[in-house]
Enzyme design. Structure first.
Site, mmCIF file in Angstrom:
data_model
loop_
_atom_site.group_PDB
_atom_site.id
_atom_site.type_symbol
_atom_site.label_atom_id
_atom_site.label_comp_id
_atom_site.label_asym_id
_atom_site.label_seq_id
_atom_site.Cartn_x
_atom_site.Cartn_y
_atom_site.Cartn_z
ATOM 1 N N ASP A 61 -10.225 -3.681 0.037
ATOM 2 C CA ASP A 61 -10.199 -2.050 1.686
ATOM 3 C C ASP A 61 -11.445 -1.430 1.600
ATOM 4 O O ASP A 61 -11.831 -1.278 0.354
ATOM 5 C CB ASP A 61 -9.099 -1.791 1.366
ATOM 6 C CG ASP A 61 -8.743 -1.309 2.894
ATOM 7 O OD1 ASP A 61 -6.971 -0.969 2.830
ATOM 8 O OD2 ASP A 61 -9.391 -1.758 3.492
ATOM 9 N N ASP A 94 -1.468 -9.821 2.879
ATOM 10 C CA ASP A 94 -1.579 -8.964 0.787
ATOM 11 C C ASP A 94 -0.375 -8.069 1.204
ATOM 12 O O ASP A 94 -0.526 -7.293 2.602
ATOM 13 C CB ASP A 94 -2.959 -8.152 1.255
ATOM 14 C CG ASP A 94 -2.682 -6.857 1.085
ATOM 15 O OD1 ASP A 94 -3.501 -6.836 2.363
ATOM 16 O OD2 ASP A 94 -2.740 -5.805 0.130
HETATM 17 C C1 726 Z 1 1.518 -1.431 4.397
HETATM 18 N N1 726 Z 1 0.838 -1.890 5.777
HETATM 19 C C2 726 Z 1 -0.418 -1.710 5.743
HETATM 20 N N2 726 Z 1 -1.295 -1.464 4.838
HETATM 21 C C3 726 Z 1 -3.159 -1.355 6.175
HETATM 22 C C4 726 Z 1 -4.060 -1.366 4.739
HETATM 23 C C5 726 Z 1 -4.114 -1.126 3.669
HETATM 24 C C6 726 Z 1 -3.867 -2.473 2.924
HETATM 25 C C7 726 Z 1 -4.009 -1.982 1.680
HETATM 26 O O1 726 Z 1 -2.843 -1.231 1.170
HETATM 27 C C8 726 Z 1 -3.002 -1.167 0.217
HETATM 28 O O2 726 Z 1 -2.903 0.671 -0.039
HETATM 29 C C9 726 Z 1 -2.491 1.570 0.309
HETATM 30 C C10 726 Z 1 -2.941 -1.464 -0.809
HETATM 31 O O3 726 Z 1 -2.827 -0.957 -2.431
HETATM 32 C C11 726 Z 1 -1.744 -0.794 -2.827
HETATM 33 C C12 726 Z 1 -4.462 -2.568 -0.754
HETATM 34 O O4 726 Z 1 -4.366 -3.328 -2.103
HETATM 35 C C13 726 Z 1 -5.537 -3.033 -2.554
HETATM 36 C C14 726 Z 1 -4.395 -2.883 0.928
HETATM 37 O O5 726 Z 1 -5.785 -3.028 0.454
HETATM 38 C C15 726 Z 1 -6.161 -4.318 1.810
HETATM 39 C C16 726 Z 1 -5.044 -1.045 6.316
HETATM 40 N N3 726 Z 1 -6.679 -1.406 5.418
HETATM 41 C C17 726 Z 1 -7.343 -0.605 6.209
HETATM 42 N N4 726 Z 1 -8.554 -0.478 6.227
HETATM 43 N N5 726 Z 1 -6.945 -0.389 7.839
HETATM 44 C C18 726 Z 1 -6.184 -0.416 8.412
HETATM 45 O O6 726 Z 1 -5.533 -0.928 9.959
HETATM 46 C C19 726 Z 1 -5.112 -1.135 7.392
HETATM 47 C C20 726 Z 1 -3.428 -1.170 7.604
HETATM 48 C C21 726 Z 1 -2.483 -1.367 7.070
HETATM 49 N N6 726 Z 1 -1.162 -1.550 7.331
#
Ligand code: 726
Length: 372
Positions: free
Chosen positions: A92, A266
Site C-alpha cells: 500500500d 486483502d
Molecule cells: C480495513 N479496511 C480498509 N483498509 C483500507 C486500506 C488499507 C489497506 C491496508 O490495511 C492495513 O493497513 C491499515 C494492512 O496492514 C495491516 C495493509 O496491508 C499491508 C493494507 O494495505 C493494502 C486502504 N488503503 C488505501 N491506500 N486507500 C484506501 O482507500 C484504503 C481503504 C481501506 N479500507
C-alpha cells in the site's frame, strides 16, 4: 514491454476468473492476499503461507518506512530477500496507515507530514516519496498515494478528498516513470456518492493504470452500502484490468465482492481473528475461547482438506487459546488463511463452470446451517 499483465479467463455474471502474470510468478484471481504488515505474516513461516494456497502477500509501506526503513531494506536486497518470500508482493502507499496510526498528521496539497507512532520522529509522505519507497522495497504491485476518508462523511469532504487523490494519482503515475517490471494501481475514492465515484473512476482511466483499487470502503460503512458502491463502480472500470477491494474482509464480504466484479482482496481479519481464538470453517466461524469446547473430542472439521482441521480436538484448540499458548496463534492463523484460500479457489472453479450463483448460495447455506 510490460512484465505485469492481467488476463480474464472466464466470466460468470459480474464474476471474473483471471490471472495476473508477474516476473515473480502468477496470481490466480479472484485472489485473497494475506497481510504481512511488517515483512511477516504474523505467526507464519513464508512457506506455510504459500502452502495455504496464497500466491501473493502484502507488505506495509508505512510500517516498513518507519522500521527498519525503506533504504535499509533496499540495501539488504529488497523485501523479497529480506523476508525470503520470492513470489509477488503488493504494497500500500501508506496514506491510509498514516491517517489511522500516526500522530500529529498534517495534510497539504504536497502530501502528509506526520510523527511516527513508534518514536515520534517526523516524516513526510508525498506521492513521489511513496512511489520511491515502494520501488526501494521492490514491490511487484504498488499503490498511488491517496486520501481515504472514514464513512459517514460530508459530501464536500468526500469531493475534496477524491479530487486531491486524483491529483496525487497523476503525480504518482509521473513518479512511477513507466517502470516495466512492476504494476502501479490507481485508487478509486468518492465515499458512498455515485457521482463522485464515477468522476474518480473516469479521472483514473484517463491517467491510465495497470490496475484499479477500490478504496474508501470497509471504513465503517454497513455491508449493504459497500455492496451498493461496488455494484455501481465496477462497471465503470476497465474490463481488462484487475480490480482490488482494499481491506476486505470477512468471507461473506469477499463472496459478495466477487459477485460484484472484484478480483483481489486483502484483510488482516483471518490472521488477527486467529490470534484471538476464532476459527473460520466451511460452517462459519467458531469461537474456540468458549467454555463449551473444553471437553469436545471432535476435530474442528474432519472433512476439511486442511490437515490442521483434522489433527487436534476442539478441546485441545480451546486449551491452546485459553492458555494463550503461541501454538494457538500459529495453528488458527494457518487454519483461517487456508479457509480463505479454499473460498477463493472455490469461486475460481465456480466461475469457470458458470455456477457462481449456485456456489455462493451453497456456501452461504453451509455458513448458516453450521453445526459449530
Ligand atoms: C480495513 N479496511 C480498509 N483498509 C483500507 C486500506 C488499507 C489497506 C491496508 O490495511 C492495513 O493497513 C491499515 C494492512 O496492514 C495491516 C495493509 O496491508 C499491508 C493494507 O494495505 C493494502 C486502504 N488503503 C488505501 N491506500 N486507500 C484506501 O482507500 C484504503 C481503504 C481501506 N479500507
Amino acid at each position: 514491454m510490460k512484465q505485469v499483465t492481467f488476463s480474464v479467463l472466464a466470466t460468470d455474471g459480474m464474476g471474473r476468473r483471471g490471472r495476473i502474470d508477474t516476473p515473480r510468478g502468477e496470481i490466480n484471481t479472484p485472489a485473497f492476499m494475506p497481510v504481512g504488515t511488517a515483512g511477516t505474516v504474523k505467526a507464519m513461516y513464508p512457506e506455510q503461507v504459500r502452502e495455504t494456497g496464497a500466491e501473493i502477500l502484502l507488505g506495509n509501506t508505512y510500517h516498513l518506512m518507519l522500521r527498519p526503513g525503506a533504504e535499509r531494506v533496499a540495501s539488504l536486497g529488497g523485501l523479497h530477500d529480506f523476508m525470503d518470500w520470492q513470489r509477488p508482493i503488493l504494497t500500500d502507499s501508506g496514506g491510509f496507515q498514516v491517517m489511522s496510526l500516526a500522530k500529529l498528521r498534517k495534510l497539504t496539497e504536497k502530501g502528509v507530514t506526520f510523527k511516527s507512532h513508534i518514536d515520534g520522529s517526523a516524516y513526510e509522505l508525498t506521492p513521489e516519496r511513496s512511489i520511491e519507497i515502494q520501488t526501494l522495497l521492490d514491490s511487484d504491485i504498488i499503490m498511488q498515494l491517496d486520501e481515504c476518508l472514514a464513512l459517514p462523511a460530508e459530501r464536500k469532504e468526500m469531493e475534496r478528498a477524491m479530487e486531491l487523490s486524483l491529483r496525487w494519482a497523476d503525480r504518482s503515475k509521473t513518479a512511477f516513470n513507466n517502470q516495466q517490471n512492476r504494476a502501479l494501481f490507481g485508487i478509486v475514492q468518492g465515499g458512498d456518492d455515485p457521482e463522485l465515484r464515477a468522476r474518480s473512476a473516469a479521472g483514473l482511466k484517463s491517467i491510465g493504470f495497470d490496475g484499479y483499487s477500490i478504496g474508501g470502503l470497509a471504513v465503517g460503512e454497513p455491508q449493504e452500502v459497500m455492496f451498493r458502491v461496488l455494484s455501481e463502480i465496477t462497471p465503470e472500470l476497465p474490463q481488462d484490468r484487475p480490480r482490488y477491494l482494499m481491506g476486505v474482509g470477512k468471507p461473506d464480504d469477499i463472496l459478495g465482492g466477487i459477485e460484484r466484479g472484484v478480483d483481489m482482496f486483502d484483510c488482516v481479519h483471518p490472521t488477527r481473528a486467529g490470534r484471538h481464538g476464532h476459527a473460520y470453517t466451511r460452517f462459519g466461524v467458531i469461537n474456540l475461547k468458549n467454555a463449551r469446547h473444553k471437553d469436545d473430542p471432535r476435530p474442528l472439521d474432519e472433512a476439511s482438506p486442511n490437515p490442521n482441521c483434522r489433527r487436534w480436538s476442539r478441546a485441545y484448540l480451546h486449551h491452546l487459546v485459553r492458555t494463550e499458548e503461541i501454538l494457538g496463534a500459529m495453528v488458527l492463523s494457518q487454519i483461517n488463511l487456508h479457509y480463505y484460500q479454499e473460498l477463493t479457489a472455490g469461486t475460481r472453479q465456480a466461475i469457470e463452470a458458470g455456477r457462481l450463483t449456485d456456489f455462493a448460495a451453497e456456501t452461504r447455506a453451509a455458513w448458516a446451517a453450521g453445526d459449530l
